[in-house]
Design a protein around this motif. Structure first.
Motif, short mmCIF file in Angstrom:
data_model
loop_
_atom_site.label_atom_id
_atom_site.label_comp_id
_atom_site.label_asym_id
_atom_site.label_seq_id
_atom_site.Cartn_x
_atom_site.Cartn_y
_atom_site.Cartn_z
N PRO A 181 0.83 -1.21 0.00
CA PRO A 181 0.00 0.00 0.00
C PRO A 181 0.86 1.26 0.00
CG PRO A 181 -0.79 -1.58 1.63
CD PRO A 181 0.54 -2.08 1.15
N ASN A 182 0.36 2.30 -0.62
CA ASN A 182 1.10 3.56 -0.69
C ASN A 182 1.43 4.10 0.69
OD1 ASN A 182 1.19 3.69 -3.51
ND2 ASN A 182 -0.82 4.68 -3.62
N GLU A 183 0.54 3.86 1.66
CA GLU A 183 0.78 4.36 3.02
C GLU A 183 1.99 3.71 3.68
OE1 GLU A 183 -3.79 4.03 2.65
OE2 GLU A 183 -1.98 3.19 1.71
N MET A 184 2.39 2.56 3.17
CA MET A 184 3.55 1.86 3.72
C MET A 184 4.83 2.18 2.96
SD MET A 184 2.50 0.06 6.34
CE MET A 184 1.51 1.53 6.70
N ARG A 185 4.78 3.20 2.11
CA ARG A 185 5.95 3.57 1.30
C ARG A 185 6.47 4.95 1.67
NH1 ARG A 185 4.47 1.70 -4.89
NH2 ARG A 185 3.06 -0.03 -4.36
N ASP A 186 6.28 5.35 2.92
CA ASP A 186 6.68 6.70 3.30
C ASP A 186 8.16 6.82 3.64
OD1 ASP A 186 6.70 5.32 5.67
OD2 ASP A 186 4.99 6.37 6.54
N GLY A 187 8.85 5.69 3.79
CA GLY A 187 10.27 5.74 4.14
C GLY A 187 10.53 6.18 5.56
N ASP A 188 9.47 6.52 6.29
CA ASP A 188 9.61 6.99 7.66
C ASP A 188 9.52 5.80 8.60
OD1 ASP A 188 9.73 8.54 9.92
OD2 ASP A 188 7.60 9.05 9.92
N ILE A 189 10.61 5.06 8.71
CA ILE A 189 10.62 3.83 9.49
C ILE A 189 11.16 4.13 10.89
CG2 ILE A 189 11.46 1.46 9.60
CD1 ILE A 189 11.85 1.62 6.56
N THR A 190 10.31 4.04 11.88
CA THR A 190 10.71 4.29 13.26
C THR A 190 10.27 3.12 14.13
OG1 THR A 190 8.64 5.38 13.90
CG2 THR A 190 10.33 6.75 12.85
N ALA A 191 10.75 3.13 15.38
CA ALA A 191 10.35 2.08 16.31
C ALA A 191 8.86 2.13 16.60
CB ALA A 191 11.14 2.22 17.62
N GLU A 192 8.27 3.31 16.40
CA GLU A 192 6.86 3.49 16.75
C GLU A 192 5.92 3.04 15.63
OE1 GLU A 192 9.20 6.28 17.26
OE2 GLU A 192 9.45 5.01 19.04
N ASN A 193 6.34 3.12 14.39
CA ASN A 193 5.40 2.80 13.31
C ASN A 193 5.67 1.46 12.62
OD1 ASN A 193 7.47 3.18 11.40
ND2 ASN A 193 6.89 5.30 10.98
N GLN A 194 6.65 0.71 13.11
CA GLN A 194 6.88 -0.61 12.54
C GLN A 194 5.86 -1.61 13.09
OE1 GLN A 194 11.08 -1.99 11.89
NE2 GLN A 194 11.57 -0.26 13.18
N CYS A 195 5.68 -2.68 12.38
CA CYS A 195 4.81 -3.77 12.82
C CYS A 195 5.66 -4.77 13.60
CB CYS A 195 4.16 -4.44 11.61
SG CYS A 195 3.14 -5.86 12.03
N LYS A 203 -1.96 -3.51 8.26
CA LYS A 203 -2.49 -4.87 8.38
C LYS A 203 -2.49 -5.57 7.01
CE LYS A 203 -6.56 -7.32 10.24
NZ LYS A 203 -7.08 -8.00 9.06
N LEU A 204 -2.90 -4.84 6.00
CA LEU A 204 -2.95 -5.41 4.65
C LEU A 204 -1.56 -5.77 4.15
CD1 LEU A 204 -4.78 -6.07 2.21
CD2 LEU A 204 -4.38 -3.72 1.41
N TRP A 205 -0.59 -4.90 4.37
CA TRP A 205 0.78 -5.14 3.94
C TRP A 205 1.35 -6.37 4.65
CZ3 TRP A 205 4.20 -5.74 0.73
CH2 TRP A 205 5.58 -5.53 0.91
#
Length: 403
Positions: free
Chosen positions: A20-34, A48-50
């Motif tokens: 999903p496009n929302e998962m392509r922001d490149g903003d990978i932090t401890a808070e937004n990872q799954c 969830k979908l990704w």
């Protein structure tokens, strides 16, 4: 076209269609990872979908065997998948210590039954693991640990304390080093054991750092009874009793390799954004260059060092994939990544100046630049201090004498 070229084309198309496009922001932090786990709640439908799409293909743990939830990819194929994922700035579908540390150790030392239970649960994001290594008197000298594990016939009885246990307060299981023989040489009487954090007698106390927040915890074990086995051929102990140091060394290589192969200057603290950010904050001189020659030089040097570091990571990864292993070279990567990570936030602090140190009524805002700057100081300690890495590099990489 070669098989790998075909695979790259397929991966590029699959990622384009399924991430999903929302998962392509490149903003990978401890808070937004799954992270997964019993307590995990997806932060968005896109996340969830990704995760579900990647899981269906085995891409949460792409190199693991299919029977344990992986995709069975070769090292070269997994490298291509990672490259294509990064090319679109996609987040990893799942991240946790089970994948990066425990998983490789179980693949090397675990029984089929241990792998079947634990690896499958990790791959599916069902269990989140934490690491029980350091103790108040056993940090850099880890082999001096004293957490006691006694054989009580049908179970193990465990007493002691671990410290700096990352995310222990929100983890489901813990992999621990315990002392099972106090009379043996310190490296010989250690055992590697797996425990459910819900076991009676385990308690956790978070540790707050100068940054105002941290993932670290103190973990206490008081008369904790751990079964000898979770089923037939599915022991709670990994490897042999009193030979846990063999497992520990394997896992430490993966931990330092994980810390060493992170992207230390990427994203908000990266050289890709540092130059643009500096221009916006400071401006250009008459010749169109950043109007601060000293800072301009420091940013350029950071870019060069980061470029050399990334090339080294790629070279060592290729060597490891060819069967040579990473071994003690993981300490080189861990040290350099730690220093570059600290330098990235230091440069941003230099750019913003005194405004970067703003403290609100509730203290330093979690996730702010000041918070990250303070937290990143820990990288030269966590996962093995810089001094320990220097000793390993000098002895095992450079072959220098001990004296």
């Amino acid at each position: 076209m070669s098989d790998l070229e075909n695979f790259r084309t397929e991966m590029r198309a699959w990622l384009e269609e399924n991430c999903p496009n929302e998962m392509r922001d490149g903003d990978i932090t401890a808070e937004n990872q799954c992270w997964g786990g019993r307590q995990w709640e997806f932060q968005s439908e896109a996340q969830k979908l990704w995760f579900e799409r990647a899981l269906s293909k085995g891409y949460t743990v792409p190199t693991w065997p299919k029977e344990y939830g992986g995709a069975g990819l070769s090292a070269d194929e997994a490298k291509i998948l990672d490259e294509e994922r990064k090319a679109i700035n996609a987040r990893k579908p799942l991240s946790n210590f089970g994948i990066s540390m425990l998983g490789p150790a179980l693949l090397a030392f675990g029984t089929h039954e241990q792998k079947e239970q634990h690896l499958t649960a990790i791959a599916r994001g069902e269990i989140r693991w934490c690491q029980g290594y350091s103790e108040p008197g056993a940090g850099s000298d880890l082999a001096s640990l004293k957490m006691k594990c006694e054989d009580e016939g049908d179970h193990w009885l465990i007493n002691g304390q671990k410290i700096w246990t990352s995310n222990a307060d929100i983890s489901d299981w813990i992999f621990c080093l315990v002392r099972t023989d106090f009379d043996a040489p310190k490296h010989k009487g250690i055992t590697f054991i797996l425990m459910d954090m819900a076991s009676e007698g385990i308690s956790v106390k978070p540790i707050v750092l100068i940054s105002g927040h941290s993932p670290f915890c103190e973990t206490f074990f008081e008369n904790v009874k751990i079964p000898k086995s979770y089923g037939e051929n599915n022991a709670s102990v990994v490897g042999e009793v009193n030979r846990g140091w063999d497992v520990a060394k394997n896992l430490l290589v993966h931990e330092r390799g994980m810390l060493g192969t992170m992207s230390p200057l990427r994203g908000t603290s990266g050289p890709e954004s540092l130059g643009k950010f500096a221009v916006e904050e400071i401006g250009l001189d008459e010749s169109g260059r950043l109007d601060d020659p000293a800072l301009r030089q420091n940013i350029a040097q950071a870019e060069l060092d980061n470029w050399a570091y990334n090339l080294t990571v790629e070279r060592l990864t290729d060597e490891a994939n060819a069967g040579n292993g990473l071994g003690a070279k993981s300490s080189m990567l861990k040290y350099v990544a730690s220093e570059l990570t600290k330098r990235g936030t230091e440069l941003r602090m230099d750019i913003e100046g005194t405004t970067a140190a703003t403290i609100g009524e509730d203290g330093i805002e979690y996730g702010s630049l000041a918070n990250n700057w303070l937290y990143n100081r820990a990288y030269s300690i966590l996962g093995g201090t810089t001094e320990v890495q220097f000793n390993i590099i000098s002895k095992r990489v450079l072959g220098l004498p001990s004296q």
